[in-house]
Write a protein that holds these residues in place. Sequence first.
Motif, PDB file in Angstrom:
ATOM      1  N   ARG A 234       3.922   6.871  -1.308  1.00 33.69           N
ATOM      2  CA  ARG A 234       3.378   5.707  -2.513  1.00 33.69           C
ATOM      3  C   ARG A 234       4.049   6.329  -3.374  1.00 33.69           C
ATOM      4  O   ARG A 234       3.469   6.964  -3.929  1.00 33.69           O
ATOM      5  CB  ARG A 234       2.359   5.536  -2.503  1.00 33.69           C
ATOM      6  CG  ARG A 234       1.283   5.037  -0.997  1.00 33.69           C
ATOM      7  CD  ARG A 234      -0.009   5.455  -0.996  1.00 33.69           C
ATOM      8  NE  ARG A 234      -0.840   5.177  -1.894  1.00 33.69           N
ATOM      9  CZ  ARG A 234      -1.007   3.550  -1.970  1.00 33.69           C
ATOM     10  NH1 ARG A 234      -1.250   3.262  -0.837  1.00 33.69           N
ATOM     11  NH2 ARG A 234      -1.618   3.148  -3.077  1.00 33.69           N
ATOM     12  N   ASP A 236       5.150   4.588  -6.012  1.00 34.95           N
ATOM     13  CA  ASP A 236       4.941   3.964  -7.240  1.00 34.95           C
ATOM     14  C   ASP A 236       3.400   4.589  -8.071  1.00 34.95           C
ATOM     15  O   ASP A 236       2.707   3.393  -9.518  1.00 34.95           O
ATOM     16  CB  ASP A 236       4.232   2.658  -6.764  1.00 34.95           C
ATOM     17  CG  ASP A 236       5.706   2.231  -6.674  1.00 34.95           C
ATOM     18  OD1 ASP A 236       6.741   2.453  -6.821  1.00 34.95           O
ATOM     19  OD2 ASP A 236       5.810   0.907  -6.053  1.00 34.95           O
ATOM     20  N   ASP A 237       2.330   5.096  -7.415  1.00 35.99           N
ATOM     21  CA  ASP A 237       1.378   5.713  -7.241  1.00 35.99           C
ATOM     22  C   ASP A 237       1.099   6.071  -9.038  1.00 35.99           C
ATOM     23  O   ASP A 237       2.212   6.927  -8.877  1.00 35.99           O
ATOM     24  CB  ASP A 237       0.565   6.331  -6.528  1.00 35.99           C
ATOM     25  CG  ASP A 237       0.534   5.513  -5.251  1.00 35.99           C
ATOM     26  OD1 ASP A 237      -0.050   3.987  -4.962  1.00 35.99           O
ATOM     27  OD2 ASP A 237      -0.558   5.888  -4.255  1.00 35.99           O
TER      28      ASP A 237
END
Length: 260
Positions: A234, A236-237
Motif C-alpha cells: 500500500r 499510497d498510505d
Amino acid sequence: MQTEARVGVVVEGGGPRALNSNKQPPIRQQQQHSQIGTVSQLLAGGLAGALSKTCTAPLARLTILFQIQGMHSNVATLEKASIWHEASRIVREEGVRAFWKGNLVTIAHRLPYSSVNFYAYEHYKKLLHMIPGLESHKERIGGDVFVHFLGGGMAGITAATTTYPLDLVRTRLAAQTNVLYYRGIGHALQTICREEGVLGLYKGLGATLLGVGPNIALSFSVYESLRSLWQSQRPDDPTVAVSLACGSLSGIASSTELHS
C-alpha cells in the motif's frame, strides 16, 4: 527573446555558473532537509516519550514498589498487597504527588536514550552493510532482517549503557517511601558515587542489558519488516499512519516475546 532563452539554457546546462552561485546543489539541500527532519523527529519523539512517561508514572511507581515489597514488608502486609491498597497507602502517607517520584529523571533520561538509540541504530546498520557477506544480500529479506535485528540489539545495548546512571537514579527515587534517603537527582548521583563508587551507578546493568538488547532488537526488526511489507503493498498510505501502526505492533511483539 532568443537571447534570453539562450542565456537560460547556458545557465541551466552547465557552462558559466556565476549567476547561480547562491544556489546549493540538490544533494546538499537534501542532506540539510534530512538533518532538519531527523532533529524534528528526535525532539517530537522525546516530547512524546516525556508526556507518555508522565501519564503512566503512577503505574510505573506502583510496579517498582510491588517489586521491592518483599524486602521491607512482613507476611501480613504482603497478604493484603493489591494495587488499590498500595495506591491508597501512597495517598494517605505520602500525598498524591508521590505517584510522580522519580518522574523528572525519567524525562531527563528519555531524550538522550532515544537520541543515542536512533543514531546508534543507523550507524550500526551502515557498518553491518559494509560486511562482505551481508553487502551482497542487502536486498534480500533474510539479510535485511538479520541486519535490523543485530543493529537494533547493539543500539539498545549502547543506549542503555550510556544512560544507565539516570535509570538507576530514577528507580531509587521511585522506590523511596516514607524515609527520603535521596533528596533529588543531583544528591542521588553524589551520594551513590561517594558511598558506592562510580561503578555503583551501573549496578544491575548486566540484567538490564539482557532484557533491553533482545527487546530493542525484536522491536527494530519487526518494525522495519512490517513497514517494508506495508509500503510495498500500500504505497499510497500516509507515512505517519504506517509508522504509528508498525511501531505499535513491533512494541507489542517484542514485549510479548520477552514475557512469554
